[in-house]
Design an enzyme around this catalytic site. Structure first.
Site, mmCIF file in Angstrom:
data_model
loop_
_atom_site.group_PDB
_atom_site.id
_atom_site.type_symbol
_atom_site.label_atom_id
_atom_site.label_comp_id
_atom_site.label_asym_id
_atom_site.label_seq_id
_atom_site.Cartn_x
_atom_site.Cartn_y
_atom_site.Cartn_z
ATOM 1 C CE LYS A 1 13.125 -19.942 3.791
ATOM 2 N NZ LYS A 1 11.755 -19.833 3.328
ATOM 3 C CG ASP B 1 6.530 -14.897 -0.252
ATOM 4 O OD1 ASP B 1 7.726 -14.608 -0.439
ATOM 5 O OD2 ASP B 1 6.156 -15.763 0.552
ATOM 6 C CE1 TYR C 1 7.946 -22.167 3.187
ATOM 7 C CE2 TYR C 1 6.427 -21.076 4.678
ATOM 8 C CZ TYR C 1 7.553 -21.850 4.465
ATOM 9 O OH TYR C 1 8.273 -22.309 5.536
ATOM 10 N NE ARG D 1 6.687 -5.662 22.759
ATOM 11 C CZ ARG D 1 5.917 -4.665 23.243
ATOM 12 N NH1 ARG D 1 5.303 -3.836 22.415
ATOM 13 N NH2 ARG D 1 5.779 -4.495 24.544
HETATM 14 C C1 LIG Z 1 10.472 -19.787 3.872
HETATM 15 C C2 LIG Z 1 9.391 -19.067 3.209
HETATM 16 C C3 LIG Z 1 8.416 -18.370 3.945
HETATM 17 C C4 LIG Z 1 8.363 -18.411 5.459
HETATM 18 O O1 LIG Z 1 9.469 -17.796 6.033
HETATM 19 P P1 LIG Z 1 10.127 -18.232 7.448
HETATM 20 O O2 LIG Z 1 11.288 -17.309 7.572
HETATM 21 O O3 LIG Z 1 10.491 -19.676 7.336
HETATM 22 O O4 LIG Z 1 9.095 -18.008 8.487
HETATM 23 C C5 LIG Z 1 7.458 -17.663 3.237
HETATM 24 N N1 LIG Z 1 7.445 -17.644 1.891
HETATM 25 C C6 LIG Z 1 8.351 -18.310 1.155
HETATM 26 C C7 LIG Z 1 8.282 -18.253 -0.336
HETATM 27 C C8 LIG Z 1 9.351 -19.041 1.780
HETATM 28 O O5 LIG Z 1 10.242 -19.719 1.044
#
Ligand SMILES: *Cc1c(COP(=O)(O)O)cnc(C)c1O
Length: 344
Positions: free
Chosen positions: A179, A154, A82, A30
């Site tokens: 992503k 982000d 998001y 962890r």
């Molecule tokens: C998908 C996404 C998230 C969240 O990520 P997860 O891996 O699904 O928990 C946060 N910000 C953006 C812009 C996203 O597209």
């Protein structure tokens, strides 16, 4: 150890010590695992930061940043954020006494006006999801710093190939590695990159205390994806350009948005849900950033948690994640789904 050119998947929960407290830097998985360290080092380098921290999901990374706040603190956030981020801050941390103001950050002045004495975070997401609102990271970071708050970006939509927020003055970069970074729709993960030693200590403490860490196989998959990030991002953008140019000329299509980079495109059409169920190359699915094209209707699929809120999106909006297929196939697929002639 062996000359392996790829860091192996260290599928182990613990590491033997030579003597009490004497070890090679790893004690318990962890806290750290060599496969994860390799990914974290690579993420930091890609963003031009000093430290990368990998998480079990993008939301786990977001949660780690939210855990830096205390009761009574306040966050200024981009309004088209998001959906899961908005939900976490309003429904979970809101209950714990964290305040939130959402504003359209395309106008930095709006963020400046929303700052309060207890504002500790300015949450930027650019381009935003799903309306592709592009925001000025440098200007917003300056506003955050004037108010003694942290600027966090982000960077999931642009990826470090196109945008390095730390170099523009932000304090924290956040990714859903699910992503573009992973890039193959085969793993869920998140990351935080920072350069300030104290901030690193704080996020690292939350990472090991809360324990929302990715397993070694997931780290391996994201790291493997990173090796082709530059090739994929170029192909995503080329396809998004072709799709956006096609859409702009079609009857019934309005408000086509493509920021001029990366692979996300959105548009409005009164038959949004019917179109979404008729495509064959674009799979109807949530998520984005993989080599295969996906489409969705945000209002009904990913953004239900923001319905009737500051972050609500129009019901007739279609969001496309353009993959790396032949652009002609993508255009032809959209044409047939809209009942239009397929361009020659
Ligand atoms: C998908 C996404 C998230 C969240 O990520 P997860 O891996 O699904 O928990 C946060 N910000 C953006 C812009 C996203 O597209």
């Amino acid at each position: 150890m062996t000359g392996a050119v790829v860091v192996p998947i260290f599928q182990t929960s613990t590491f033997a010590q030579e003597a009490v407290g004497k070890h090679k830097g790893y004690e318990y998985a962890r806290t750290g695992n060599p496969t994860r360290t390799a990914l974290e080092t690579c993420l930091a380098a890609l963003e031009g930061g000093r430290w990368g921290l990998a998480f079990a999901s993008g939301m786990a990374a977001t949660d780690a940043i939210a855990h830096l706040l205390s009761k009574g603190d306040h966050v200024v956030m981009t309004d088209d954020v998001y959906g899961g981020t908005y939900r976490l801050f309003t429904k979970v941390f809101g209950r714990l006494g964290i305040g939130l103001t959402a504003v359209d950050m395309r106008k930095p002045e709006a963020a400046r006006r929303a700052m309060r004495p207890r504002t500790k975070l300015v949450w930027i997401e650019t381009p935003s999801n799903p309306m592709m609102k592009v925001q000025d990271i440098a200007a917003l970071s300056e506003i955050a710093h004037k108010g003694k708050a942290l600027a966090i970006v982000d960077n999931t939509f642009a990826s470090p190939y196109l945008q390095n927020p730390l170099k523009l003055g932000a304090d924290v970069v956040l990714h859903s590695t699910t992503k573009y970074l992973g890039g193959h729709s085969d793993t869920v993960g998140g990351a935080v990159v920072v350069s300030d030693p104290q901030l690193h200590e704080q996020v690292r403490f939350v990472q090991l205390s809360v324990g929302a860490v990715p397993g070694p196989l997931d780290c391996f998959l994201v790291h493997r994806g990173l090796r082709t990030l530059h090739l994929r991002m170029a192909a995503h953008a080329e396809n998004a350009r072709a799709v956006a140019e096609f859409l702009k000329q079609q009857p019934g299509v309005s408000d086509v948005r493509w920021p001029g980079f990366a692979g996300m495109v959105c548009f409005r059409h009164e038959d949004a849900t019917a179109i979404a169920s008729r495509t064959k190359v674009f799979s109807l699915a949530e998520s984005l950033g993989g080599v295969e094209s996906l489409l969705e209707v945000p209002q009904a699929m990913t953004h239900q948690s923001v319905e009737d809120s500051d972050a609500a999106v129009p019901a007739d909006l279609v969001r496309l994640s353009c993959g790396i297929e032949d652009p002609a196939d993508l255009v032809a697929d959209l044409a047939q789904a809209m009942g239009l002639p397929v361009p020659a």
